[in-house]
Design a protein around this motif. Structure first.
Motif, PDB file in Angstrom:
ATOM      1  N   CYS A  96       0.844  -1.200   0.000  1.00 29.04           N
ATOM      2  CA  CYS A  96       0.000   0.000   0.000  1.00 29.04           C
ATOM      3  C   CYS A  96       0.878   1.249   0.000  1.00 29.04           C
ATOM      4  N   ARG A 103       2.063   2.047  -3.266  1.00 28.75           N
ATOM      5  CA  ARG A 103       0.979   2.546  -4.137  1.00 28.75           C
ATOM      6  C   ARG A 103       0.441   3.898  -3.659  1.00 28.75           C
ATOM      7  N   LEU A 114      -7.400   0.789  -3.031  1.00 23.84           N
ATOM      8  CA  LEU A 114      -5.964   0.475  -3.001  1.00 23.84           C
ATOM      9  C   LEU A 114      -5.690  -0.756  -2.150  1.00 23.84           C
ATOM     10  N   ILE A 115      -6.377  -0.860  -1.016  1.00 21.82           N
ATOM     11  CA  ILE A 115      -6.162  -2.022  -0.135  1.00 21.82           C
ATOM     12  C   ILE A 115      -6.565  -3.302  -0.867  1.00 21.82           C
ATOM     13  N   ALA A 142      -3.987  -4.084  -3.551  1.00 21.99           N
ATOM     14  CA  ALA A 142      -2.713  -4.508  -2.936  1.00 21.99           C
ATOM     15  C   ALA A 142      -2.857  -5.905  -2.336  1.00 21.99           C
TER      16      ALA A 142
END
Ligand SMILES: Cc1ncc(COP(=O)(O)O)c(C=O)c1O
Length: 428
Positions: free
Chosen positions: A364, A367, A398-399, A402
């Motif tokens: 994360c 990113r 995003l989580i 990822a």
């Protein structure tokens, strides 16, 4: 908006991080960026021009995000004076009284006094001392399993986290209770078999455990523990250093349980640290507790005062409760995680292993999303109070991306990021 101009860490950050790794006597930096001071709301920029979404809020100590205009205005109003720190327990400044008035205004009725100090651990330390001074002759304190109260020796004695924090250091006598519905029964058994109430200095409780795993205290545990401490005249201290000042949707986490402690601590979001209690709890001899800077850090106190004012004015308690509900609903639907929990903007979930958790944080970060771990395999979500639903959606997207990436069998990180994050590489 998240913006990644370089790999993480970027070259400018890397130079400083390497220097710190060599020269910082207490090395523990685990995020591969160096803050530039630029940023807005929940977004911060590093010195390489990368912009991150920060859902760790500087470990809950930055409740209003980056460059809040009203806080900048407060800082500017002090730009033409020096010193900005006074020896505040001996030499008075206006902000000292105003900060006490603000914090007691948001405390339960009867909590009319506060002692200001520098850090969360010192607030804990002084809360312990205040209780000991009030009832001389006590022999030990009580804290909870997985509790975290800081690193000064008294606070560290109460802390029950990783051995690395305690190895080689002396301790104060401490008995621990389980952080579950059996806690009061354990205390009652202790009172029957081992100790009289006047031997017990205090019971210290985090109503939402921070470092220990964002564990939310069961209602029965708190109600029963409060009943037993009350009946036996044992001071009950709420440690609100991480969960206080509105983060859970109420000013103080203990308010969710309908109980009042005898004394509570605050720090982090408050910008200064404080012990808050009815006046009769504090020692009456001058100098029984003190510190050079306590009550004299004028910018910190001015920022703490303004922070409370902004939370009230912008109705951030209800915002935190609402956004927290939204985020918990989202988490509950997320695949590949367990143990979803949350109170306001103190949310968490578990991964199957510590390795996966650490890989997820590293991925994360790479990113552009900053997250914190806690417990053994937990991720905590601690967005600033100025975060909006759209920021939470961005973080969740995003989580999820990822998590898909790090769940691939044999996944490992590569490159300089591995020198600065606890990623899977360090696990056996
Ligand atoms: C609940 C709690 N108490 C005490 C402390 C210690 O605060 P500080 O690090 O400011 O000494 C912390 C810090 O994480 C905390 O979370």
């Amino acid at each position: 908006m998240i913006k990644l101009e370089t790999s993480v860490p970027g070259p400018k950050s890397l130079r400083i991080l390497k220097g710190l790794k060599e020269k910082n006597g207490g090395w523990s930096i685990s995020y591969p960026l160096v803050f530039s001071g630029k940023g807005e709301g929940p977004y911060c920029e590093d010195i390489d021009g990368n912009v991150f979404l920060d859902f760790g809020s500087q470990i809950a100590s930055n409740p209003l995000g980056y460059n809040h205009p009203e806080l900048l205005e407060t800082i500017r109003s002090y730009s033409n004076r020096f010193p900005i720190k006074y020896a505040g327990q001996d030499f008075a400044v206006r902000e000292h009284l105003k900060m006490i008035e603000e914090i007691t205004d948001i405390a339960p009725r009867g909590f009319d006094s506060a002692f200001l100090i520098n850090s969360g651990a010192e607030a804990v330390e002084n809360a312990m001392k205040i209780c000991m001074r009030k009832r001389p002759g006590t022999k030990f304190g009580i804290s909870m399993e997985k509790g975290w109260h800081g690193r000064t020796l008294g606070a560290l004695s109460l802390t029950n986290s990783n051995y690395v924090h305690k190895k080689g250091y002396m301790r104060l006598p401490t008995v621990r209770l389980p952080y579950n519905e059996d806690a009061a029964e354990h205390l009652e058994r202790l009172l029957r078999t081992e100790a009289s109430p006047d031997e017990i200095g205090f019971v210290m409780v985090e109503h939402v455990q921070g470092e220990g795993g964002y564990n939310i205290a069961p209602k029965k545990m708190v109600e029963e523990l409060r009943r037993v401490t009350h009946q036996n005249g044992i001071p009950y201290i709420a440690d609100e250093v991480q969960c206080g000042v509105g983060r859970t949707g109420r000013w103080w986490a203990f308010e969710h349980y309908g109980i009042t402690p005898d004394i509570f601590t605050s720090a982090k979001a408050l910008q200064v640290a404080a012990v808050v209690a009815p006046h009769r709890m504090f020692p009456h001899e001058a100098g029984a507790i003190s510190s050079t800077w306590g009550g004299g850090q004028i910018i910190d106190m001015a920022l703490g005062i303004r922070t409370i004012e902004i939370i009230k004015k912008d109705k951030l308690l209800s915002h935190n409760a609402r956004l927290g509900h939204y985020m918990l609903r989202y988490l509950n639907d997320m695949k590949g995680i367990t143990g979803q929990r949350g109170l306001g903007l103190m949310l968490a979930f578990d991964l199957p292993t510590a390795r996966l958790r650490d890989n997820l944080i590293a991925e994360c970060t790479a990113r552009g999303l900053l997250l914190l771990g806690c417990g053994t395999k937990t991720i905590r979500l601690v967005p600033p109070y100025v975060a909006a639903k759209e920021d939470a959606d961005k973080a969740f997207a995003l989580i999820e991306a990822a998590l898909r990436r790090v769940s691939v069998r044999g996944f490992t990180h590569h490159g300089a990021i591995c020198d600065f994050v606890h990623c899977g590489k360090h696990h056996t």
